[in-house]
Structure formats: structure tokens, C-alpha cells
Design an enzyme around this catalytic site. Structure first.
Site, PDB file in Angstrom:
ATOM      1  N   ASP A 182      -9.682   2.754   2.680  1.00  0.00           N
ATOM      2  CA  ASP A 182      -9.561   2.130   3.825  1.00  0.00           C
ATOM      3  C   ASP A 182     -10.139   2.960   5.119  1.00  0.00           C
ATOM      4  O   ASP A 182     -11.006   2.730   5.888  1.00  0.00           O
ATOM      5  CB  ASP A 182      -8.318   1.666   4.380  1.00  0.00           C
ATOM      6  CG  ASP A 182      -7.966   0.504   3.555  1.00  0.00           C
ATOM      7  OD1 ASP A 182      -8.589  -0.423   3.076  1.00  0.00           O
ATOM      8  OD2 ASP A 182      -6.465   0.539   3.367  1.00  0.00           O
ATOM      9  N   LYS A 195       0.768  -1.209  -0.157  1.00  0.00           N
ATOM     10  CA  LYS A 195       0.175   0.030  -0.001  1.00  0.00           C
ATOM     11  C   LYS A 195       0.657   1.168   0.087  1.00  0.00           C
ATOM     12  O   LYS A 195       0.290   2.257  -0.584  1.00  0.00           O
ATOM     13  CB  LYS A 195      -0.855  -0.160   1.182  1.00  0.00           C
ATOM     14  CG  LYS A 195      -2.022  -0.948   1.116  1.00  0.00           C
ATOM     15  CD  LYS A 195      -2.934  -1.024   2.135  1.00  0.00           C
ATOM     16  CE  LYS A 195      -3.821  -2.178   2.173  1.00  0.00           C
ATOM     17  NZ  LYS A 195      -5.223  -1.780   3.270  1.00  0.00           N
TER      18      LYS A 195
END
Ligand code: ATR
Length: 292
Positions: A110, A73
Site C-alpha cells: 500500500d 491488515k
């Protein structure tokens, strides 16, 4: 016969085999009658990531959207043409949009996914005391969005097994976000769970049924929300203990759903309709019970 090959979407990471994202996104493609398929792309290491990202720039590459999971990420930022301001602040992306010029833009869904799920749980964060376990990628997104909320928590106490990882994470987030309300504590007892309004577990403790819980169960109480980002098992030992104490409890399946719905929205460049969102969520719930 006029046959158009499907557009490809998918998830990159290591591992990805357990991911429920294909179930959710393929259900949405089917519901919307979109000629697209969502696949798993396991990438062994950063060298494979580099080759994959370079290939993504090729004109004939059929991939138009990706999710990014552990451990890439942050690494993936180096390969993007542009980064959404929130993802830039968080310092991690979990969603890529690739346009027809093969320009790659990164987003983070997220953090917003977590906040959307808390809103669904009717959890008002204003002036609340949050205790947070863990200092990995999930903690990064959650701490960042909690600190960015205009009406956010009063205090966030952060405990991690390896204290220096928490210090490093906080310093890093602090480069772009004001983190003065976050305090790293030495011992789990210093989280003062008995006084917390919300306890969030972002560690992998609880993934195995035999796992113990990190906090003293006696500190859990009925006036709190206990949120575990783990969704398989659906009820970790932490959630079971908290439920017995009368606390409001939630696993992370809702966060997974919202981050996915937001990612899909970026790919489609529109907000998904309620019916499709329901189909996505149902598919996740079924898959998480039966295994995908
Ligand atoms: P994610 O991206 O899902 O957050 P991660 O980056 O691998 O996953 O982070 C895992 C987190 O779980 C870390 O905070 C890790 O603590 P360390 O920094 O000390 O490694 C925590 N964790 C993993 N196993 C743990 C255990 N047995 N006890 C306590 N914490 C643990």
C-alpha cells in the site's frame, strides 16, 4: 488428459465483495496464461481469520498468495512466518506469499503503491507541506512511507475526527519510524490547507455522493495536489471542488493499481512487464466505471 487444478490467489477481509482486485489479478493471469484464479474470501471475524490462516499452513492448500484488506491488515501479522522489513516498520501487511513449504511471508505494498502513484503524477515530495485527513489503516501506510522517504515532506499535518485515534496511530508508527515531522492538529482549520502543497484524504468521507467535504473549499488552491484515496465515486466532492479551484487532482485508483502490481510481483517473484501492467490497469479502469 492432464488436468492441473489452478493455483488459488485471493483477498481476505470484511467486506470484500466490492473489491476490484479480482478483476485486476484475473486479467493478469489471463494475459500471462497462468493457470490460477483470484477469489474473494470474506472472513466474518478474527476467529474466522485464525481458522483460515491455520488452514493456509496445510500441505494440500492450493492458495499461494493473498491480499489482506480491512480490518485484518494488522491482525494477520500474528500468523506470519516472516515479515518484510518495510511491512514490519509500517506495522501492517496487505500481501501474503505462501511458498511450497507453506511458509507465509507478509509484505506491505500500500505504502509503496502510493509513492509510485505520486511519482507517476510527477509529485515531488521534497520539502513539501502535506495535510492529511484520517487516521485509519490507509493513513498508517501513507504516513509511514512519507516519513521514510529520504527526500520527504517538510511537514505533515494530521487531522482526524477522533483526535485520540490520530495520537495512538502516530505513537504506534513512531515505535519504528521517526515521525517528528508529523503533527496532529485539533481542528481541521489547523491543517492550514491554504498553505499546503498536498492534501490527502484517507477517510471514508466522500464514498457517498451526498457526503460533505471535511475541509473548507475556500482553502483549496491551484498550487496544490489534492489526492483522495477513494476511487468510487471517481470524483468525490473534495476532488470536484479542488478541480474547480484549479488544483491538480487524483483519486486512488492509481494507488490500487500499483499496490496490486507490486503484490503480483511478490507472488510471481519478478517485476511485471509493462504490457501486463497496462492490461491490469485498463481492467481496473473499466471495472471502476461500469462496476465489477
Ligand atoms: P481505512 O483502513 O480505509 O483507512 P478505517 O481504518 O476504517 O479505513 O479508517 C477510517 C477513517 O475515516 C478514520 O480516520 C475515521 O475517523 P475516526 O477515527 O474518527 O473514526 C474516518 N472517518 C470515517 N467516517 C468519518 C466521518 N463521517 N467524518 C470524519 N472522519 C471519518
Amino acid at each position: 488428459m492432464n488436468y492441473e487444478p489452478p493455483a488459488i490467489y485471493g483477498i481476505i477481509g470484511n467486506p470484500v465483495s466490492h473489491s476490484l482486485s479480482p478483476v485486476m489479478h484475473n486479467a493478469a493471469f489471463k494475459a500471462l496464461k497462468v493457470n490460477a484464479v483470484y477469489k474473494l474470501f470474506p472472513l466474518e471475524d478474527t476467529q474466522e481469520l485464525k481458522l483460515f490462516m491455520e488452514d493456509l499452513k496445510e500441505e494440500d492448500n492450493p492458495i499461494f498468495g493473498l491480499n489482506v484488506t480491512v480490518p485484518y491488515k494488522e491482525d494477520v501479522l500474528a500468523f506470519l512466518d516472516s515479515v518484510d522489513p518495510l511491512a514490519d516498520k509500517i506495522g501492517a501487511v496487505n500481501t501474503l506469499v505462501i511458498d511450497h513449504q507453506r511458509k507465509i511471508r507478509g509484505f506491505n505494498t500500500d505504502g509503496p503503491g502510493f509513492i509510485s502513484h505520486l511519482a507517476e503524477l510527477k509529485c515531488d515530495l521534497k520539502d513539501k507541506r502535506v495535510a492529511l485527513l484520517g487516521a485509519g489503516g490507509t493513513a498508517r501506510a501513507i504516513i509511514s512511507v512519507l516519513c521514510l522517504l529520504p527526500q520527504g515532506p517538510e511537514r505533515i499535518a494530521l487531522y482526524n475526527r477522533t483526535r485520540c485515534n490520530a495520537d495512538i496511530l502516530l505513537k504506534d508508527i513512531g515505535q519504528k519510524i521517526a515521525v517528528d515531522r508529523v503533527e496532529v492538529v485539533d481542528e481541521v482549520e489547523d491543517l492550514n490547507v491554504e498553505l499546503a502543497d498536498i492534501l490527502i484524504n484517507t477517510t471514508s468521507v466522500g464514498l457517498r455522493n451526498a457526503d460533505d467535504i471535511l475541509v473548507d473549499p475556500e482553502a483549496l488552491h491551484k498550487d496544490m495536489l489534492v489526492y483522495d484515496v477513494i476511487y468510487n465515486p471517481a470524483e468525490t466532492e473534495l476532488l470536484a471542488q479542488a478541480r474547480r479551484k484549479g488544483a491538480q487532482v487524483s483519486n486512488g485508483l492509481g494507488m490500487l493499481f500499483y499496490q496490486g502490481a507490486l503484490a503480483f510481483g511478490h507472488w510471481a517473484d519478478m517485476e511485471l512487464d509493462e504490457k501486463t501492467k497496462k492490461i491490469m490497469r485498463k481492467s481496473l479502469e473499466v471495472a471502476s466505471v461500469h462496476g465489477s
